[in-house]
Design a protein around this motif. Sequence first.
Motif, PDB file in Angstrom:
ATOM      1  N   TYR A 149       0.871  -1.184   0.000  1.00  0.00           N
ATOM      2  CA  TYR A 149       0.000   0.000   0.000  1.00  0.00           C
ATOM      3  C   TYR A 149       0.900   1.224   0.000  1.00  0.00           C
ATOM      4  CZ  TYR A 149       0.666   0.291   5.125  1.00  0.00           C
ATOM      5  OH  TYR A 149       1.178   0.390   6.374  1.00  0.00           O
ATOM      6  N   ALA A 150       0.298   2.427  -0.073  1.00  0.00           N
ATOM      7  CA  ALA A 150       1.067   3.618  -0.461  1.00  0.00           C
ATOM      8  C   ALA A 150       2.318   3.859   0.373  1.00  0.00           C
ATOM      9  CB  ALA A 150       0.162   4.850  -0.417  1.00  0.00           C
ATOM     10  N   ILE A 151       2.210   3.684   1.705  1.00  0.00           N
ATOM     11  CA  ILE A 151       3.363   4.035   2.542  1.00  0.00           C
ATOM     12  C   ILE A 151       4.581   3.156   2.236  1.00  0.00           C
ATOM     13  CG2 ILE A 151       4.190   4.251   4.901  1.00  0.00           C
ATOM     14  CD1 ILE A 151       1.386   4.966   5.726  1.00  0.00           C
ATOM     15  N   ARG A 206       6.112   3.846  -1.201  1.00  0.00           N
ATOM     16  CA  ARG A 206       6.934   5.051  -1.254  1.00  0.00           C
ATOM     17  C   ARG A 206       8.294   4.793  -0.600  1.00  0.00           C
ATOM     18  NH1 ARG A 206       6.800   9.040   2.273  1.00  0.00           N
ATOM     19  NH2 ARG A 206       7.961  10.881   1.601  1.00  0.00           N
ATOM     20  N   GLU A 207       8.248   4.095   0.534  1.00  0.00           N
ATOM     21  CA  GLU A 207       9.498   3.826   1.247  1.00  0.00           C
ATOM     22  C   GLU A 207      10.423   2.931   0.422  1.00  0.00           C
ATOM     23  OE1 GLU A 207       7.753   4.295   5.796  1.00  0.00           O
ATOM     24  OE2 GLU A 207       7.918   2.303   4.882  1.00  0.00           O
ATOM     25  N   ARG A 239       4.222  12.506  -2.038  1.00  0.00           N
ATOM     26  CA  ARG A 239       3.055  11.638  -1.829  1.00  0.00           C
ATOM     27  C   ARG A 239       2.030  11.815  -2.940  1.00  0.00           C
ATOM     28  NH1 ARG A 239       5.214  12.927   2.640  1.00  0.00           N
ATOM     29  NH2 ARG A 239       5.518  11.371   4.269  1.00  0.00           N
ATOM     30  N   TYR A 253       0.282   9.018  -5.475  1.00  0.00           N
ATOM     31  CA  TYR A 253      -1.152   8.713  -5.581  1.00  0.00           C
ATOM     32  C   TYR A 253      -1.628   8.894  -7.024  1.00  0.00           C
ATOM     33  CZ  TYR A 253      -1.485   8.523  -0.509  1.00  0.00           C
ATOM     34  OH  TYR A 253      -1.339   8.166   0.788  1.00  0.00           O
ATOM     35  N   MET A 255      -9.616  -2.772  -0.755  1.00  0.00           N
ATOM     36  CA  MET A 255      -9.563  -2.092   0.543  1.00  0.00           C
ATOM     37  C   MET A 255      -9.500  -3.144   1.632  1.00  0.00           C
ATOM     38  SD  MET A 255      -9.671   1.025  -0.475  1.00  0.00           S
ATOM     39  CE  MET A 255      -9.949   2.007   0.992  1.00  0.00           C
ATOM     40  N   GLU A 290      -5.104   2.082  14.149  1.00  0.00           N
ATOM     41  CA  GLU A 290      -4.078   3.126  14.179  1.00  0.00           C
ATOM     42  C   GLU A 290      -4.124   4.031  12.947  1.00  0.00           C
ATOM     43  OE1 GLU A 290      -1.761  -0.761  13.428  1.00  0.00           O
ATOM     44  OE2 GLU A 290      -3.533  -0.110  14.467  1.00  0.00           O
ATOM     45  N   ARG A 291      -5.081   3.780  12.070  1.00  0.00           N
ATOM     46  CA  ARG A 291      -5.321   4.696  10.959  1.00  0.00           C
ATOM     47  C   ARG A 291      -6.616   5.476  11.200  1.00  0.00           C
ATOM     48  NH1 ARG A 291      -2.966   3.441   5.999  1.00  0.00           N
ATOM     49  NH2 ARG A 291      -4.869   3.853   4.840  1.00  0.00           N
ATOM     50  N   GLY A 292      -7.010   5.572  12.463  1.00  0.00           N
ATOM     51  CA  GLY A 292      -8.256   6.283  12.753  1.00  0.00           C
ATOM     52  C   GLY A 292      -9.440   5.528  12.182  1.00  0.00           C
ATOM     53  N   ARG A 302      -9.595   3.682   9.490  1.00  0.00           N
ATOM     54  CA  ARG A 302      -9.732   3.700   8.043  1.00  0.00           C
ATOM     55  C   ARG A 302      -9.049   2.485   7.424  1.00  0.00           C
ATOM     56  NH1 ARG A 302      -8.497   8.620   9.535  1.00  0.00           N
ATOM     57  NH2 ARG A 302     -10.127  10.193   9.419  1.00  0.00           N
ATOM     58  N   SER A 303      -9.438   2.195   6.160  1.00  0.00           N
ATOM     59  CA  SER A 303      -8.903   1.012   5.495  1.00  0.00           C
ATOM     60  C   SER A 303      -7.619   1.348   4.753  1.00  0.00           C
ATOM     61  CB  SER A 303      -9.924   0.483   4.498  1.00  0.00           C
ATOM     62  OG  SER A 303     -11.162   0.306   5.133  1.00  0.00           O
ATOM     63  N   ARG A 304      -6.824   0.282   4.518  1.00  0.00           N
ATOM     64  CA  ARG A 304      -5.672   0.448   3.634  1.00  0.00           C
ATOM     65  C   ARG A 304      -6.087   0.041   2.227  1.00  0.00           C
ATOM     66  NH1 ARG A 304      -1.348  -2.443   7.487  1.00  0.00           N
ATOM     67  NH2 ARG A 304      -0.801  -0.623   8.735  1.00  0.00           N
ATOM     68  N   ARG A 305      -5.430   0.634   1.222  1.00  0.00           N
ATOM     69  CA  ARG A 305      -5.708   0.265  -0.159  1.00  0.00           C
ATOM     70  C   ARG A 305      -4.489  -0.502  -0.670  1.00  0.00           C
ATOM     71  NH1 ARG A 305      -6.673   4.734  -4.780  1.00  0.00           N
ATOM     72  NH2 ARG A 305      -7.342   3.389  -6.482  1.00  0.00           N
TER      73      ARG A 305
END
Lengths: 884, 108
Positions: free
Chosen positions: B25-27, B30-31, B43, B47, B63, B69-71, B73-76
């Motif tokens: 997923y995005a994080i 990117r890393e 970022r 996207y 999803m 820990e993401r409030g 929310r789902s990861r994509r």
Amino acid sequence: MKPPALAEWLLARAIGSQACADAVVGDLHEEFVRAVDAGRRAAGLWYWTQAVRLAVRFAAVRLTRGAPPAPIPPSPGDSLMRTLAVEVRHAVRALRKRPVPTAIVVLTLALCLGANAAIFAIVDALVIRPFHYPDVDRVVSVTETDPASDFRRETVSPANFLDWRRQSTAVQQLTAMAWWDVNLVGRDEPERVQGFQVSADFFGTLGVAPALGRGFIASEETMGAHRRAVLGYGLWQRRFAGDPAILGQTVNLNGEPYDVVGVAPSGFDFPMGAQVWVPLAFDAKAAARRTARYLTVIGRLAPGRSLEDAQAEMATIAHRLQQQYADDNRDRGARVYTLTQGMMDEGLGPILSMWQASALFVLLIGCANIANLLLARAAERERELAVRLAIGASRARVVRQLLIESLILGLIAVPGALLAAHGGLKVLVSYMPARIARFVPGWHDIDVDGRLTLVTIAMAVGTALVFGLLPALHSSRPRLAEALKSGGRSIAGSRNRLRRTLAIAEVALALPLLVAAGMSARGVNRFLNGPQGYNPDGVLTMRAVLSEGRHPDAAAWRRFADQAVDRLGTMPGVEAAAAANVIPSIAMGQSRDIEIDGTPLPEPGRRSSVHYRVVTPRLFDVLQLPIATGRAFTAGDREGSQRVAIVSESLARRHWPAADPIGRRMRVVGGEWLTIVGVCGDVVHDWFIDRRAPTMYLPYEQAPAGFMAFVVRTSADPANARADAVKAIAAVDRMQPVFDVMTYRELLRDRTIGLQYVAAIMTTFGLFALVLAIVGVYSVMAYVVTQRTHEIGVRMALGATRADVMRLTVGQAGRLTGVGVAIGAALAVALGRLIEAGLLGIVANDYRMVAGFGAILVASALVAGYLPARRAAAVDPVGALRSE
Amino acid sequence: MADAYLGEFEHIVLLAILRLREDAYAIPIREEIEAKTGRSVARGALYTALDRLEAKRCLRSRMSAPIAERGGRSRRYFTVTPAGLAALRTSRRALQQLWQGLDEVLDV
């Protein structure tokens, strides 16, 4: 640990699609949680930066997705959003193509909007919402009304307050407060602190819970049970090192022990920077008093009751009390205000509205300037606009396009404006000494916040409409044939008229601002450096209020004053020392009605009221207050010797206009006769209201007082004598605090701080206006010269000299400014009258100043016209003609 | 869409997703790119690239369940589609052809 909610919301809105937003916002949330380890603040800042960058990107992608690359008019089927997106992109491109004019417009706007934002921040913090208590809208201030004026806010007598509290149902938790600054004696050196006596409900009324311990309870409003104290948070930290064990200990206030029952929360200092609160208890005598009005009363509206309900009820109660106590309460009503209205300084309003008006002036001048620049730009784009009109764009559409450009310019300027406002406000807030700032509720909250940001954006939009509409309407006028023809000079005539009018308006607005700035600067200068009647240089001042417990009577006061003046006078480097009940320019006064021997005493209310001063013998030496005739006081003027007085020249003139007052007799009404032994010069006590007020001086020995100000003339810098002077008083009584230890110059500076602010702000605005107006004239002239290159070439080919051309161009700049100055002068004189009459009083309307600033404007405009003129004169006639 | 043309950044993004296998997923994407290429990635740019690749059908996303820990929310999560693999293959082949015989020029 949650990321900033507003940033999160913004980002989610910018992304749009729910699933996509979930993923992106979630990613950022996850990274934020990791970043928090490096510090909460840094993480918050990081989050904002990332969120804004992403939001902008997503918004841009959304707006432009699928849009055609060129600004082809969209077909009627296109959505409004799509059309707008194209226009926005087109506008951005147009602005980027001309970076210099764009930068100038944005900078001008940022400064003008910044000035307005700063003033709004001040108004917001001081006038609109100075208090931050829970449900502060429900907190009210209740005042008595003066028979003379229904709207004057008057303090309240104890008996009336107690009746109100018993009878009112619409206002609950009625609380009275009484000023009670006290001498605090504790572990360290004694100190004068600002205290207030308050009713038991005080903290509850404001909805504030003590940080430690409790507030007061009803039983503590009785004499005997009233020796309890709640300490301010700052005082607790500073003097008691934040020790929680302070609860239950005693502190010594005015020589009496008080049990500490609580500590107020951090930052709470209502009212007026209070540092300690004690219960307000009345003995039977005080509780029955209806004519001594010294209480400030606040309360909380009962649930479901409105301010109007409360007003109606209080009016009824007051009416009942009028009938019940016809003598004491004759014509005394009651009025209910919101807390904010009730606690606001009445003098603040006019000053703030003057600032706001000046800031708007600056903004208007800025608008004129920008409109001018945009007109010049529109001229360059004439052909483009004409083409668009010709191939079928409606006029509305072209106007909309130009307005969108203005709008974007306005919005780009907002961050700069906020930054400018922030910087300016920081300087303003820090310049105010803390000892004064505490009297201005809300002073420390003055800064840029979310509300100000919204207001600034709104202002930017409004301004964009103002400065954008005129050029937009003007440039979109459908006169295609002329514009499309290659020369196209025929339109220039009417546009130049508009531009010239704008430049004239700028000059005409700048002049009154400059004059107002000059007048207030001169006022401050006179306050600070004008003749005071005495010499404030080289003098240290300080004040003391003797603790009743330790210095109960006149004999003790005499002893204390005598010893203190003696000690101060023998300090090294001191030339002389003295004490007085009141010294000039101090923020208090005392006056008495007097009776002249041999003149019948008039009715009360028509008697001669004069300033009343009791002074030790050397006061006249220390202040270098000249004795005109007769003598100063000596050590021989003691208790039991002949009662004497010295009068000011103004008093002598008032009562003995033709004769020598020495040897004549006068007295305070009801007092003993005094023989006049000297006449001294007049002093300025207050530049606004007391410039040469009649004043009587009595020897301190013959009329001692329990409070005093000391003055010490030193041979070196008086500021260096502070520590020694405080020690000298401690040597007389180590439990007796002194306060306001400062040089006379500092005292004067404090007294005139409000006007210094007026002058500083007005001067800033004035300079802004000057620069803007000159830039305006310059840009018009530069443009006109460019347009007339052809004409100038013809003239020179026909034999005009360079000097002729210079004269022509500079002369036009001069005429432009001349007209502006003439209109501005009329405005300036009218404004000057207003300032003279209302605000400053002491600054006369000054035609020389109008003329002077007018000359400065004309001179600068000539310079502004000279630069393009030189360019014009350098025109090569052949080249100019060939350029066609 | 085997003939989809890949931009350089798209190429890099697809490779990073393949390397991450299940955890893309995005994080981490990117890393991974930053770690392996040594250049920083905005970022927003990532996207945009992911959306574009999905539009070109080189990527598929799903999803996850909401994560605390993401409030909440789902990861994509992204996976490379067969079309994506084909595009990579085409690009690689093209590059390899072009590289042939150039090693000594570049001194690698």
